[in-house]
Design a protein around this motif. Structure first.
Motif, short mmCIF file in Angstrom:
data_model
loop_
_atom_site.label_atom_id
_atom_site.label_comp_id
_atom_site.label_asym_id
_atom_site.label_seq_id
_atom_site.Cartn_x
_atom_site.Cartn_y
_atom_site.Cartn_z
N ASP A 101 0.79 -1.23 0.00
CA ASP A 101 0.00 0.00 0.00
C ASP A 101 0.82 1.28 0.00
N ARG A 102 2.10 1.17 -0.30
CA ARG A 102 2.95 2.35 -0.40
C ARG A 102 3.72 2.31 -1.72
N PRO A 103 4.00 3.48 -2.31
CA PRO A 103 4.71 3.48 -3.60
C PRO A 103 6.17 3.09 -3.48
N PHE A 104 6.70 2.44 -4.52
CA PHE A 104 8.13 2.26 -4.71
C PHE A 104 8.55 3.33 -5.71
N ASP A 105 9.53 4.14 -5.37
CA ASP A 105 9.94 5.23 -6.25
C ASP A 105 10.78 4.69 -7.40
N LEU A 106 10.19 4.66 -8.59
CA LEU A 106 10.89 4.15 -9.77
C LEU A 106 12.05 5.02 -10.21
N THR A 107 12.08 6.26 -9.77
CA THR A 107 13.16 7.15 -10.19
C THR A 107 14.34 7.15 -9.22
N ASN A 108 14.16 6.49 -8.07
CA ASN A 108 15.18 6.51 -7.03
C ASN A 108 16.01 5.24 -7.09
N ARG A 109 17.30 5.39 -7.39
CA ARG A 109 18.19 4.23 -7.56
C ARG A 109 18.29 3.39 -6.29
N SER A 110 18.40 4.02 -5.15
CA SER A 110 18.53 3.28 -3.89
C SER A 110 17.26 2.51 -3.58
N ASP A 111 16.10 3.16 -3.78
CA ASP A 111 14.83 2.48 -3.56
C ASP A 111 14.70 1.25 -4.44
N MET A 112 15.12 1.37 -5.69
CA MET A 112 14.97 0.27 -6.63
C MET A 112 15.93 -0.88 -6.31
N LYS A 113 17.11 -0.58 -5.80
CA LYS A 113 18.01 -1.65 -5.37
C LYS A 113 17.38 -2.45 -4.24
N ARG A 114 16.74 -1.74 -3.30
CA ARG A 114 16.04 -2.43 -2.21
C ARG A 114 14.86 -3.23 -2.75
N ALA A 115 14.18 -2.67 -3.75
CA ALA A 115 13.03 -3.37 -4.34
C ALA A 115 13.47 -4.68 -4.98
N ALA A 150 11.67 13.72 -20.14
CA ALA A 150 12.25 12.54 -20.78
C ALA A 150 13.33 11.92 -19.90
N ARG A 151 14.07 12.78 -19.21
CA ARG A 151 15.13 12.26 -18.33
C ARG A 151 14.54 11.46 -17.17
N ASP A 152 13.52 11.99 -16.50
CA ASP A 152 12.92 11.28 -15.37
C ASP A 152 12.23 10.01 -15.81
N MET A 153 11.52 10.06 -16.93
CA MET A 153 10.82 8.87 -17.39
C MET A 153 11.79 7.82 -17.93
N GLY A 158 14.04 2.70 -17.07
CA GLY A 158 15.31 1.98 -16.98
C GLY A 158 15.41 1.18 -15.68
N ASN A 159 14.97 1.78 -14.56
CA ASN A 159 14.97 1.06 -13.29
C ASN A 159 13.98 -0.09 -13.29
N ALA A 160 12.83 0.11 -13.94
CA ALA A 160 11.86 -0.98 -14.05
C ALA A 160 12.42 -2.13 -14.88
N GLN A 161 13.16 -1.78 -15.95
CA GLN A 161 13.78 -2.82 -16.77
C GLN A 161 14.82 -3.60 -15.99
N VAL A 195 9.53 1.02 -23.15
CA VAL A 195 8.91 -0.22 -22.65
C VAL A 195 8.79 -1.24 -23.78
N ASP A 196 8.56 -2.50 -23.39
CA ASP A 196 8.44 -3.58 -24.38
C ASP A 196 7.04 -3.67 -24.98
N THR A 197 6.03 -3.35 -24.16
CA THR A 197 4.64 -3.50 -24.58
C THR A 197 3.83 -2.31 -24.12
N VAL A 198 2.94 -1.84 -24.99
CA VAL A 198 1.99 -0.79 -24.62
C VAL A 198 0.58 -1.28 -24.95
#
Length: 260
Positions: A101-115, A150-153, A158-161, A195-198
């Motif tokens: 029930d809480r967001p994972f920050d896709l733009t935050n490198r440290s958050d994504m490593k923990r994810a 474009a930079r943030d997205m 990239g982190n999602a990939q 992304v791979d699919t839309v």
């Protein structure tokens, strides 16, 4: 440059591409599902994720059971309501449908490593063979990032990939469309390009008053686009309240016909 080079002529394409939903959600890939408000977006995503959790085919689409981690940053209670009916009789392959029930920050490198570490731990603890991670919705999972940048997205996708590659999960990102064009994702075009699919959801007219939503694949990077799928947004009775009034929750299902 510290990387092993691949000899292209020696790399034979694999006809058995690992999938969760064949022709729709492949392992180690990232997809974007978009739609305007009030098209049953949450109900459709809950349906797709529930079927993936159970390993139940979606019409003609073959499905393999996957552990689901649903990042319900927008409406966690609504997602649990919409999945309730599907998960009352788990299959033997079922490994769990977990709602965060809480967001994972896709733009935050440290958050994504923990994810990545957390997802790997969840897979190990449940013994799941496959994994699907849903981010709902994108604008609540980018911290102070700007969806028009474009930079943030580029960083977010990239982190999602990387999450998809490192865990072999399929990562599904739910997003909104623009007000001007209900088939176009809101924000930077970097999302669609990376992304791979839309897939796009849009409401369609029904002569008999049903609430119908059409699901179309607008982009498939590594496979043929699938046929449109028509969903009907209905209701599921959960009982009666203390005043004796019948209570229901929204529930998506496959429509019996597809309008033109």
């Amino acid at each position: 440059m510290g990387r092993k080079l691949v000899c292209a002529e020696k790399e034979k394409p694999n006809p058995n591409r690992p999938y969760i939903v064949k022709g729709l959600f492949l392992e180690s890939q990232v997809s974007l599902l978009v739609g305007p408000p009030n098209t049953g977006k949450s109900s459709v995503v809950a349906f797709l994720a529930s079927k993936a959790a159970l390993g139940e085919d979606i019409g003609p689409l073959r499905t393999k059971s996957a552990l689901i981690l649903y990042i319900a940053a927008e409406d966690p209670k609504g997602i649990s309501d919409r999945t309730y009916a599907f998960l009352q009789a788990p299959t033997p392959e079922y490994r769990g449908f977990f709602i965060h029930d809480r967001p994972f920050d896709l733009t935050n490198r440290s958050d994504m490593k923990r994810a990545v570490a957390d997802v790997k731990r969840l897979v190990r603890d449940t013994g799941a063979e496959r994994m699907m991670v849903v981010y709902d919705t994108l604008n609540l999972c980018i911290g102070d990032g700007d969806e028009n940048s474009a930079r943030d997205m580029g960083r977010a996708i990239g982190n999602a990939q990387e999450l998809a590659r490192d865990t072999k999960a399929h990562v599904l990102i739910v997003h909104h469309t623009t007000a001007a064009d209900p088939t176009k994702p809101r924000g930077s075009s970097a999302m669609v390009g990376n992304v791979d699919t839309v897939s796009v959801l849009r409401a369609v007219e029904s002569d008999d008053g049903r609430s119908l939503t059409l699901f179309t694949q607008e982009k498939q990077r590594s496979q043929k686009k699938g046929s449109p799928i028509c969903f009907e947004i209905g209701e599921y009775e959960i009982g009666y309240d203390d005043d004796g009034d019948r209570q229901t929750v929204a529930m998506a299902g496959l429509a019996t016909d597809t309008p033109p």
